[in-house]
Design a protein around this motif. Structure first.
Motif, PDB file in Angstrom:
ATOM      1  N   VAL A   1       2.915   5.137   4.946  1.00 12.82           N
ATOM      2  CA  VAL A   1       3.496   6.331   4.699  1.00 12.82           C
ATOM      3  C   VAL A   1       2.708   7.213   4.622  1.00 12.82           C
ATOM      4  O   VAL A   1       1.040   6.819   3.867  1.00 12.82           O
ATOM      5  N   PRO A   2       2.116   8.057   4.881  1.00 12.23           N
ATOM      6  CA  PRO A   2       0.911   9.357   5.238  1.00 12.23           C
ATOM      7  C   PRO A   2       0.959   9.946   4.187  1.00 12.23           C
ATOM      8  O   PRO A   2       1.646   9.959   2.918  1.00 12.23           O
ATOM      9  N   VAL A   3      -0.581   9.967   3.410  1.00 12.91           N
ATOM     10  CA  VAL A   3      -1.112  10.813   2.729  1.00 12.91           C
ATOM     11  C   VAL A   3      -0.594  12.197   2.815  1.00 12.91           C
ATOM     12  O   VAL A   3      -0.580  12.641   4.132  1.00 12.91           O
ATOM     13  N   LYS A   4       0.549  13.561   1.704  1.00 17.04           N
ATOM     14  CA  LYS A   4       0.785  14.219   2.266  1.00 17.04           C
ATOM     15  C   LYS A   4      -0.230  15.186   2.639  1.00 17.04           C
ATOM     16  O   LYS A   4      -1.993  15.599   1.764  1.00 17.04           O
ATOM     17  N   ASP A   5      -0.579  16.289   3.611  1.00 19.90           N
ATOM     18  CA  ASP A   5      -1.119  17.298   3.848  1.00 19.90           C
ATOM     19  C   ASP A   5      -1.258  18.268   2.619  1.00 19.90           C
ATOM     20  O   ASP A   5      -0.756  18.347   1.888  1.00 19.90           O
ATOM     21  N   GLY A   6      -2.638  18.261   3.479  1.00 21.41           N
ATOM     22  CA  GLY A   6      -3.593  19.119   1.908  1.00 21.41           C
ATOM     23  C   GLY A   6      -4.000  18.403   0.992  1.00 21.41           C
ATOM     24  O   GLY A   6      -5.174  19.287   0.450  1.00 21.41           O
ATOM     25  N   THR A   7      -4.265  17.295   0.964  1.00 16.84           N
ATOM     26  CA  THR A   7      -5.078  16.868   0.143  1.00 16.84           C
ATOM     27  C   THR A   7      -6.739  16.340   0.350  1.00 16.84           C
ATOM     28  O   THR A   7      -6.843  15.784   1.119  1.00 16.84           O
ATOM     29  N   THR A   8      -7.316  16.807  -0.400  1.00 16.52           N
ATOM     30  CA  THR A   8      -8.552  16.844  -0.542  1.00 16.52           C
ATOM     31  C   THR A   8      -9.477  15.400  -0.301  1.00 16.52           C
ATOM     32  O   THR A   8      -8.963  15.010  -1.678  1.00 16.52           O
ATOM     33  N   VAL A   9     -10.079  14.556   0.450  1.00 17.47           N
ATOM     34  CA  VAL A   9     -10.465  13.228  -0.341  1.00 17.47           C
ATOM     35  C   VAL A   9     -11.712  13.892   0.043  1.00 17.47           C
ATOM     36  O   VAL A   9     -12.542  13.825   1.165  1.00 17.47           O
ATOM     37  N   GLU A  10     -11.987  12.629  -1.776  1.00 13.72           N
ATOM     38  CA  GLU A  10     -13.809  12.342  -1.021  1.00 13.72           C
ATOM     39  C   GLU A  10     -14.100  11.386  -0.867  1.00 13.72           C
ATOM     40  O   GLU A  10     -13.585  10.251  -1.151  1.00 13.72           O
TER      41      GLU A  10
ATOM     42  N   GLN B   1       0.919  -0.791   0.302  1.00 12.74           N
ATOM     43  CA  GLN B   1       0.309   0.078  -0.196  1.00 12.74           C
ATOM     44  C   GLN B   1       0.686   1.306   0.126  1.00 12.74           C
ATOM     45  O   GLN B   1       0.359   2.559  -0.771  1.00 12.74           O
ATOM     46  N   ASP B   2       2.070   1.171   0.473  1.00 15.75           N
ATOM     47  CA  ASP B   2       3.196   2.221   0.642  1.00 15.75           C
ATOM     48  C   ASP B   2       3.706   2.768  -1.199  1.00 15.75           C
ATOM     49  O   ASP B   2       3.703   3.932  -1.043  1.00 15.75           O
ATOM     50  N   ALA B   3       3.696   1.737  -1.921  1.00 13.97           N
ATOM     51  CA  ALA B   3       3.878   1.836  -3.169  1.00 13.97           C
ATOM     52  C   ALA B   3       2.115   2.971  -3.630  1.00 13.97           C
ATOM     53  O   ALA B   3       2.929   3.551  -4.373  1.00 13.97           O
ATOM     54  N   PHE B   4       1.313   2.679  -3.403  1.00 14.88           N
ATOM     55  CA  PHE B   4       0.539   2.964  -4.498  1.00 14.88           C
ATOM     56  C   PHE B   4       0.309   4.506  -3.447  1.00 14.88           C
ATOM     57  O   PHE B   4      -0.313   5.396  -4.249  1.00 14.88           O
ATOM     58  N   ILE B   5       0.185   4.427  -1.928  1.00 15.30           N
ATOM     59  CA  ILE B   5       0.517   6.345  -1.057  1.00 15.30           C
ATOM     60  C   ILE B   5       1.794   6.539  -2.305  1.00 15.30           C
ATOM     61  O   ILE B   5       1.566   8.671  -2.204  1.00 15.30           O
ATOM     62  N   ASP B   6       2.680   6.264  -2.103  1.00 17.66           N
ATOM     63  CA  ASP B   6       3.990   7.163  -2.860  1.00 17.66           C
ATOM     64  C   ASP B   6       3.486   7.481  -4.025  1.00 17.66           C
ATOM     65  O   ASP B   6       3.975   8.679  -4.703  1.00 17.66           O
ATOM     66  N   PHE B   7       2.590   6.522  -4.920  1.00 17.84           N
ATOM     67  CA  PHE B   7       2.529   7.047  -6.452  1.00 17.84           C
ATOM     68  C   PHE B   7       1.432   8.635  -5.842  1.00 17.84           C
ATOM     69  O   PHE B   7       1.520   9.442  -6.702  1.00 17.84           O
ATOM     70  N   VAL B   8       0.779   8.258  -4.745  1.00 13.02           N
ATOM     71  CA  VAL B   8      -0.455   9.528  -5.266  1.00 13.02           C
ATOM     72  C   VAL B   8       0.968  10.532  -3.846  1.00 13.02           C
ATOM     73  O   VAL B   8      -0.039  11.723  -5.322  1.00 13.02           O
ATOM     74  N   ASN B   9       1.407  10.384  -3.301  1.00 12.06           N
ATOM     75  CA  ASN B   9       2.134  12.114  -2.976  1.00 12.06           C
ATOM     76  C   ASN B   9       3.669  12.551  -3.855  1.00 12.06           C
ATOM     77  O   ASN B   9       3.183  13.411  -3.858  1.00 12.06           O
ATOM     78  N   ARG B  10       3.576  11.741  -5.315  1.00  9.61           N
ATOM     79  CA  ARG B  10       4.639  12.016  -5.969  1.00  9.61           C
ATOM     80  C   ARG B  10       3.508  13.009  -7.025  1.00  9.61           C
ATOM     81  O   ARG B  10       3.661  14.138  -7.369  1.00  9.61           O
ATOM     82  N   VAL B  11       2.299  12.591  -7.403  1.00  8.06           N
ATOM     83  CA  VAL B  11       1.295  13.817  -8.436  1.00  8.06           C
ATOM     84  C   VAL B  11       0.678  14.704  -7.429  1.00  8.06           C
ATOM     85  O   VAL B  11       0.939  15.462  -8.197  1.00  8.06           O
ATOM     86  N   HIS B  12       0.623  14.305  -5.805  1.00  9.64           N
ATOM     87  CA  HIS B  12       0.507  15.531  -5.126  1.00  9.64           C
ATOM     88  C   HIS B  12       1.440  16.886  -5.833  1.00  9.64           C
ATOM     89  O   HIS B  12       1.121  18.391  -5.724  1.00  9.64           O
ATOM     90  N   ASP B  13       2.876  16.105  -5.633  1.00 15.03           N
ATOM     91  CA  ASP B  13       4.151  17.568  -5.241  1.00 15.03           C
ATOM     92  C   ASP B  13       3.892  17.909  -6.873  1.00 15.03           C
ATOM     93  O   ASP B  13       4.457  18.790  -6.911  1.00 15.03           O
ATOM     94  N   TYR B  14       3.875  16.979  -8.059  1.00 14.06           N
ATOM     95  CA  TYR B  14       4.112  17.138  -9.124  1.00 14.06           C
ATOM     96  C   TYR B  14       3.159  18.669  -9.324  1.00 14.06           C
ATOM     97  O   TYR B  14       2.802  19.551 -10.136  1.00 14.06           O
ATOM     98  N   ALA B  15       1.491  17.867  -9.129  1.00 12.36           N
ATOM     99  CA  ALA B  15       0.413  19.034  -9.505  1.00 12.36           C
ATOM    100  C   ALA B  15       0.391  20.282  -8.212  1.00 12.36           C
ATOM    101  O   ALA B  15       0.398  21.595  -8.861  1.00 12.36           O
ATOM    102  N   ALA B  16       1.229  20.085  -7.118  1.00 15.96           N
ATOM    103  CA  ALA B  16       1.461  21.298  -6.474  1.00 15.96           C
ATOM    104  C   ALA B  16       2.600  22.638  -6.774  1.00 15.96           C
ATOM    105  O   ALA B  16       2.764  23.349  -7.069  1.00 15.96           O
ATOM    106  N   ALA B  17       3.054  21.646  -8.007  1.00 16.95           N
ATOM    107  CA  ALA B  17       4.384  22.517  -7.977  1.00 16.95           C
ATOM    108  C   ALA B  17       4.033  23.392  -9.793  1.00 16.95           C
ATOM    109  O   ALA B  17       4.164  24.505  -9.583  1.00 16.95           O
TER     110      ALA B  17
END
Length: 609
Positions: free
Chosen positions: A351-360, A317-333
């Motif tokens: 590994v936690p999801v990056k802060d500020g991510t909106t969860v639906e 699951q950490d590999a999945f969250i890692d992908f989410v977090n990399r997208v988070h950083d790319y979008a934030a940039a």
């Protein structure tokens, strides 16, 4: 001399009740008299107030579209405010009591709308339009109307099938009319960088630019979504090199390989392309149902990736969250905040999801809404109870109304406070793409849309009964500029169809009207109906360009036999109601369907037979 009759108790009560709007006015102070929209009405703004001027210009357009005549915009010193005028004011000093989207409306000899922001003043004008839907005379009074939640939305998956831009434009106008402000839109934009992904259902970039511009005008933020790393088949069905491969060597067309640098680069290149046409400061990556129907054990290299990056205690699951977090950083940039669905947050990650991510939140899983809120993530209520599925589950608005549902009521849990909850949205899904037509979906979402508008802006139950609320919604009607997509532009009868090149459609056709406002084409010679059914099916829908239109046994329930006739210069365009591809005829008399950007739609001339 006969004394005038005293007003009845019912009339006295009615005079003090707020006028009818959706969302309902929570605080209304009645005053004596009324405001009357007249032939001399102007829309007055201060000189130099460009925000108020934009609101005034839009209001003027909408007054005309609603049949209220032309109300010119008068700026500043043009003239003193006079009887019948509508005054629009943006006053930033009112931020404390009106917030970002609230407004004050006062009706008397004149009508005044004040917002601390352009959005607030705009929503005040939506109330003006609704009040005028009941007639030109508005009862005198005052209200300060402020929304309860920041995000009041609709989610639409146009991700596997194409929904017409006319339908989406109607939706944007109706959303704004009812003070909904977020359209979460999962769709495919035709890619220049990845033409191999351009299977039909896409939108051209120019179509999206026009839709986004309409959203900006009506204060509806349109947030794009490309669901990943699951549900990626619309994008990677022709890219097996990017697909997650199981231990048997079988690639999974719907799953992006989160461990592959090429897969991440591919996904972020799509973000780049979408950023050319979407202006929203949010990016929705979905991130739901990645392991739907499977589990990580069949993909051992995912665990290996997690161990190499996060140590021996890491989980797949950490590999999945890692992908989410990399997208988070790319979008934030790129100045965009990330949004994801909740079901990927299983609690099995270290590994936690990056802060500020909106969860639906749509699904009741191990990690509860209260936990997500406690962790500090913004949370949107996207409950399954608020779904409308083509040919499937429909939101039970009556039941929700009687339960006094509100955005604190999630699947599996009701939280005590609204703090941290951004709002709620209804979601439209095309799971059975041919299960209902667009017109049927529009009719079925009338009350759900209005109820979500009510419960995210104001109180859940403004009326004693659901039936009374339904009557309220009906009285308000649709937004100005709403197009009637159920109108059949020709009389029912038998016609010869000939395109502008002189090519005849095979047979003469009896054109009939369906209950949902489309046409049926029945061959006068065979008694069979025109239908498109060939080619690869996606969500039970034939979406391959160039496939034939054939004659099949007629069935009133078969949506693939329903056709949209659109009046255009020189004749009519004929489009299938489900596939949204236009009909062409070949030199040898075969009828084929193609998207409009691949072949300009044929223009048909109809001659009564």
């Amino acid at each position: 001399m006969v004394a005038a009759p005293l007003p009845s108790a019912a009339a006295t009560v009615a005079a003090h009740e707020p006028p009818v709007t959706v969302p309902a006015l929570a605080n209304w102070t009645p005053q004596g008299g009324s405001y009357l929209l007249g032939r001399h009405t102007r829309i007055v703004v201060d000189a130099g107030d460009t925000a108020a001027r934009r609101v005034a210009d839009t209001l003027g357009e909408d007054l005309r579209a609603a049949g209220h005549g032309a109300a010119p915009v008068a700026v500043g010193g043009d003239a003193a405010v006079r009887r019948e005028d509508i005054v629009v004011d943006v006053d930033p000093t009112r931020g404390k009591d009106l917030g970002k989207e609230g407004y004050e409306l006062t009706a008397g000899r004149t009508l005044t709308v004040t917002g601390a922001t352009e959005a607030g003043a705009f929503y005040g004008t939506r109330t003006v339009l609704q009040l005028l839907a009941a007639g030109a005379r508005i009862p005198a009074g005052r209200t300060v109307d402020v929304p309860q939640y920041a995000e009041r939305g609709v989610g639409v998956c146009a991700c596997y099938i194409h929904i017409t831009t006319e339908w989406l434009e109607n939706l944007v106008r109706d959303m704004a009319y009812h003070k909904l402000n977020h359209l979460l839109l999962e769709l495919k934009v035709k890619s220049d960088a990845h033409p191999e992904a351009n299977s039909w259902s896409y939108y051209t970039k120019d179509e999206i630019r026009r839709l986004v511009a309409l959203g900006a005008k009506y204060h509806v933020t349109i947030v794009p979504e490309i669901n990943s790393p699951g549900h990626m088949d619309p994008w990677i069905e022709n890219r097996p090199d990017l697909q997650l491969t199981d231990s048997d060597g079988k690639p999974q067309p719907s799953r992006l390989d989160v461990t592959a640098p090429e897969a991440f680069a591919y996904y972020t290149s799509l973000i780049d392309e979408y950023s050319e046409v979407f202006t929203a400061d949010s990016w929705h990556m979905g991130a739901d149902e990645y392991m739907l129907g499977s589990d990580f054990a069949k993909y051992p290299h995912v665990l290996q990736y997690a161990h190499e990056k996060y140590g021996p205690d890491a989980t797949p699951q950490d590999a999945f969250i890692d992908f989410v977090n990399r997208v988070h950083d790319y979008a934030a940039a790129k100045g965009k905040r990330l949004r994801i669905w909740n079901d990927g947050l299983t609690g099995d990650n270290t590994v936690p999801v990056k802060d500020g991510t909106t969860v639906e939140h749509w699904l009741n899983v191990k990690t509860k809404p209260s936990e997500i809120l406690a962790q500090g993530y913004p949370l949107l209520n996207a409950s399954y109870a608020l779904y409308l599925v083509r040919g499937g589950f429909h939101m039970n608005t009556k039941s929700l109304y009687e339960q006094r549902w509100d955005p604190r009521s999630f699947e599996g849990e009701k939280v005590a406070s609204s703090e941290g909850i951004t709002g709620a949205k209804i979601s439209l899904w095309p799971d059975n793409g041919r299960g209902e037509t667009e017109n049927e979906v529009a009719a079925s979402m009338d009350l759900p849309l209005r109820y979500v508008a009510q419960t995210t802006w104001g109180v859940p139950n403004p009326d004693a009964t659901y039936e009374a609320f339904a009557a309220r919604a009906k009285k308000i009607g649709h937004a100005p500029g709403h197009r009637d997509l159920t109108r059949l532009p020709v009389a029912e009868g038998t016609y010869t169809l000939r395109d502008t090149r002189g090519r005849l459609a095979p047979a003469n056709w009896r054109i009939g009207r369906t209950a949902d406002g489309y046409a049926t084409l029945t061959s006068a010679s065979t008694g069979l109906c025109a239908e498109t059914r060939s080619g690869k099916l996606t969500l039970n829908t034939p979406l391959q360009p160039g496939t034939p239109v054939t004659q099949e046994t007629c069935s009133a329930s078969n949506t693939l036999q329903r056709w949209q006739l659109t009046e255009v210069r020189g004749g009519y365009r004929l489009t299938n109601a489900i596939t949204q591809m236009a009909v062409h005829v070949t030199a040898d008399g075969r009828m084929l369907q193609y998207p409009a950007d691949q072949r300009p739609p044929a223009v048909w001339r109809l001659s009564p037979h």
